[in-house]
Design a protein around this motif. Structure first.
Motif, short mmCIF file in Angstrom:
data_model
loop_
_atom_site.label_atom_id
_atom_site.label_comp_id
_atom_site.label_asym_id
_atom_site.label_seq_id
_atom_site.Cartn_x
_atom_site.Cartn_y
_atom_site.Cartn_z
N TYR A 70 0.74 -1.31 -0.15
CA TYR A 70 -0.02 0.22 -0.10
C TYR A 70 0.81 1.33 -0.15
O TYR A 70 0.44 2.33 -0.57
CB TYR A 70 -1.01 0.20 1.23
CG TYR A 70 -2.24 -0.80 1.01
CD1 TYR A 70 -2.40 -1.47 0.01
CD2 TYR A 70 -2.99 -0.96 2.16
CE1 TYR A 70 -3.69 -2.21 -0.26
CE2 TYR A 70 -4.16 -1.60 2.01
CZ TYR A 70 -4.58 -2.33 0.89
OH TYR A 70 -5.72 -3.07 0.73
N ARG A 71 1.90 1.37 0.79
CA ARG A 71 2.76 2.26 0.77
C ARG A 71 3.49 2.85 -0.55
O ARG A 71 4.06 4.04 -0.51
CB ARG A 71 3.79 2.36 2.07
CG ARG A 71 3.19 2.43 3.42
CD ARG A 71 4.21 2.53 4.35
NE ARG A 71 4.88 3.66 4.43
CZ ARG A 71 5.97 4.01 5.07
NH1 ARG A 71 6.48 3.09 5.85
NH2 ARG A 71 6.50 5.21 4.91
N TYR A 72 3.34 1.92 -1.57
CA TYR A 72 3.94 2.43 -2.67
C TYR A 72 2.93 2.87 -3.59
O TYR A 72 3.51 3.55 -4.76
CB TYR A 72 4.44 1.17 -3.40
CG TYR A 72 5.75 0.52 -2.86
CD1 TYR A 72 7.02 1.19 -3.21
CD2 TYR A 72 5.76 -0.50 -1.71
CE1 TYR A 72 8.26 0.67 -2.57
CE2 TYR A 72 6.80 -0.87 -1.14
CZ TYR A 72 8.14 -0.31 -1.67
OH TYR A 72 9.31 -0.65 -1.15
N ILE A 73 1.59 3.01 -3.14
CA ILE A 73 0.74 3.71 -4.13
C ILE A 73 0.98 5.16 -4.21
O ILE A 73 1.14 5.71 -3.12
CB ILE A 73 -0.60 3.25 -3.52
CG1 ILE A 73 -1.13 2.01 -3.55
CG2 ILE A 73 -1.87 4.11 -4.48
CD1 ILE A 73 -2.33 1.65 -2.71
N PRO A 74 0.96 5.77 -5.26
CA PRO A 74 1.35 7.22 -5.46
C PRO A 74 0.21 8.15 -4.59
O PRO A 74 -0.81 7.65 -4.68
CB PRO A 74 1.25 7.52 -6.93
CG PRO A 74 1.42 5.98 -7.69
CD PRO A 74 1.00 5.10 -6.69
N GLY A 75 1.06 9.07 -3.73
CA GLY A 75 0.01 9.94 -2.78
C GLY A 75 -0.20 9.46 -1.65
O GLY A 75 -0.99 10.09 -0.69
N TYR A 76 0.27 7.92 -1.26
CA TYR A 76 0.01 7.36 0.05
C TYR A 76 0.39 8.45 1.19
O TYR A 76 1.33 9.15 1.18
CB TYR A 76 0.81 6.14 0.21
CG TYR A 76 0.73 5.54 1.45
CD1 TYR A 76 -0.30 4.62 1.52
CD2 TYR A 76 1.68 5.60 2.47
CE1 TYR A 76 -0.41 4.07 2.76
CE2 TYR A 76 1.40 5.45 3.82
CZ TYR A 76 0.46 4.50 4.14
OH TYR A 76 0.32 3.56 5.17
N PRO A 77 -0.56 8.56 2.37
CA PRO A 77 -1.58 7.80 2.44
C PRO A 77 -2.96 8.32 1.90
O PRO A 77 -3.85 7.77 2.09
CB PRO A 77 -1.64 7.80 4.14
CG PRO A 77 -1.12 9.03 4.41
CD PRO A 77 0.12 9.55 3.19
N ARG A 78 -3.06 9.41 1.34
CA ARG A 78 -4.20 10.02 1.01
C ARG A 78 -4.22 9.83 -0.43
O ARG A 78 -4.09 10.60 -1.48
CB ARG A 78 -4.32 11.72 1.24
CG ARG A 78 -4.21 12.13 2.59
CD ARG A 78 -5.44 11.54 3.28
NE ARG A 78 -5.46 11.89 4.76
CZ ARG A 78 -5.96 13.07 5.38
NH1 ARG A 78 -6.41 13.96 4.62
NH2 ARG A 78 -6.03 13.16 6.32
N VAL A 79 -4.28 8.66 -0.82
CA VAL A 79 -4.10 7.99 -2.15
C VAL A 79 -5.09 8.51 -3.18
O VAL A 79 -5.03 8.66 -4.44
CB VAL A 79 -4.01 6.58 -2.37
CG1 VAL A 79 -2.78 6.05 -1.53
CG2 VAL A 79 -5.27 5.89 -1.86
N ASP A 80 -6.37 8.98 -2.99
CA ASP A 80 -7.44 9.32 -3.69
C ASP A 80 -7.69 10.88 -3.91
O ASP A 80 -8.34 11.28 -4.50
CB ASP A 80 -8.76 8.65 -2.98
CG ASP A 80 -8.87 9.12 -1.94
OD1 ASP A 80 -8.34 9.74 -1.07
OD2 ASP A 80 -10.52 9.03 -1.33
N ALA A 81 -6.55 11.40 -3.19
CA ALA A 81 -6.64 12.96 -3.25
C ALA A 81 -6.67 13.51 -4.57
O ALA A 81 -7.22 14.46 -5.13
CB ALA A 81 -5.62 13.59 -2.50
#
Length: 335
Positions: free
Chosen positions: A133-144
């Motif tokens: 999960y921590r590699y998802i761009p923008g983590y932790p607000r990945v849906d911003a």
């Protein structure tokens, strides 16, 4: 028969049905794109996938072991789309949504006719297991700044933003580039977002292994453009998890997904809102799979916009345009 089968047996039947449909679609696209008189290189000669550790430390392997890209007919994406429709009766188009709100943007439309139960779209992009999960761009607000994320029931997240609208060729794709700038959403970063970034900095990795040879012209790799139905309108498709068996080498080019890290090496279990490592290896009884999603028609479709119930969490503030299709179903989804 299905009502008498166990839940596990029903799941197996659904997976087999979806797999058979997708296999048929792959066969049709092979007939359109490949020259049967010219031998094709199998993707089984592709570079072995890198381990999750190599992603975590940013170690890049040698770049001279990329798989060969098989030669295909030089058809444009629109030409392949039309020929697919001629063969199976439908294809997909992306155009201005008919949903009456300003944020609807573009939607995906079924062009032609499809029967109930037909697989009409695949959700493309980079797949993240809970371990990454921590590699998802923008983590932790990945849906911003990204509205093209979706989560399976098992916690697997698919980020379709890098896929965009696809491409115009079969190519080696590593998920690191986005071909159409229209998918970039500019969002104002609030103070709380900056604080989250300082407290929980996302891990960075610029590539997803050495990539895979994927058919970027795939006309059905557009599920991420499906919109939520407007008020008093019902959805006409449903999400269905699909575990693509990686042993099916001849189909691989038409599955528009890459797995971040080596998902088979890490087994995760959920306790409340948190995911924890559990054991050393998540073994698949039938071999390694790629955990993706497809859209299945829940009613007969004919030249209409594809509408998917987003089932947004009722524990968070929902967008003003969102009207629940079934509030109880939303609660069950996030309970």
């Amino acid at each position: 028969m299905a009502s008498k089968a166990s839940f596990a047996d029903q799941q197996k039947q659904v997976q087999e049905n979806i797999h058979n449909q997708i296999k048929s679609l792959c066969t049709v696209m092979d007939a359109i794109l490949l020259d049967v008189n010219e031998p094709q290189e199998s993707q089984s000669k592709a570079t072995p996938s890198r381990s999750g550790l190599s992603f975590a430390i940013g170690r890049n392997g040698p770049t001279n072991n990329h798989p060969d890209v098989p030669k295909t007919r030089p058809l444009k994406r629109t030409e392949l789309s039309q020929r697919l429709k001629d063969s199976i009766g439908y294809t997909l188009d992306v155009k201005q949504s008919q949903i009456p709100h300003s944020e609807a943007g573009q939607g995906v439309f079924l062009n032609g006719e499809a029967t109930v139960g037909s697989v009409i779209a695949i959700y493309p992009g980079v797949i993240y297991s809970p371990a990454y999960y921590r590699y998802i761009p923008g983590y932790p607000r990945v849906d911003a700044q990204n509205t093209y994320l979706i989560t399976r029931y098992d916690g697997t997240v698919i980020n379709a933003q890098p896929w965009g609208f696809g491409g115009e060729t079969r190519e080696l794709w590593d998920g690191s580039k986005m071909l159409d700038a229209k998918l970039n959403r500019v969002a104002t970063e609030k103070g709380s977002d900056r604080l989250w970034k300082m407290l929980s900095k996302p891990l960075e990795s610029s590539r997803v292994g050495n990539g895979e040879v994927l058919e970027r012209r795939n006309p059905l790799a557009l599920a991420h453009f499906a919109n939520h139905p407007a008020k008093d309108t019902v959805p006409n498709v449903m999400i269905c998890p699909y575990d693509f068996p990686l042993t099916e080498k001849d189909m691989r080019a038409y599955i528009p997904n890459l797995s971040f890290g080596n998902a088979e090496e890490v087994n995760m279990r959920r306790f409340g809102s948190f995911w924890f490592r559990w054991g050393s290896r998540n073994s698949e009884s039938n071999g390694p799979v790629l955990k993706t999603l497809v859209l299945v028609a829940t009613t007969a479709l004919c030249d209409e916009e594809v509408l998917l119930n987003y089932r947004l969490s009722n524990s968070k503030r929902r967008p003003s345009w969102y009207t629940p299709v079934d509030e109880e179903e939303d609660q069950r989804r996030w309970s």
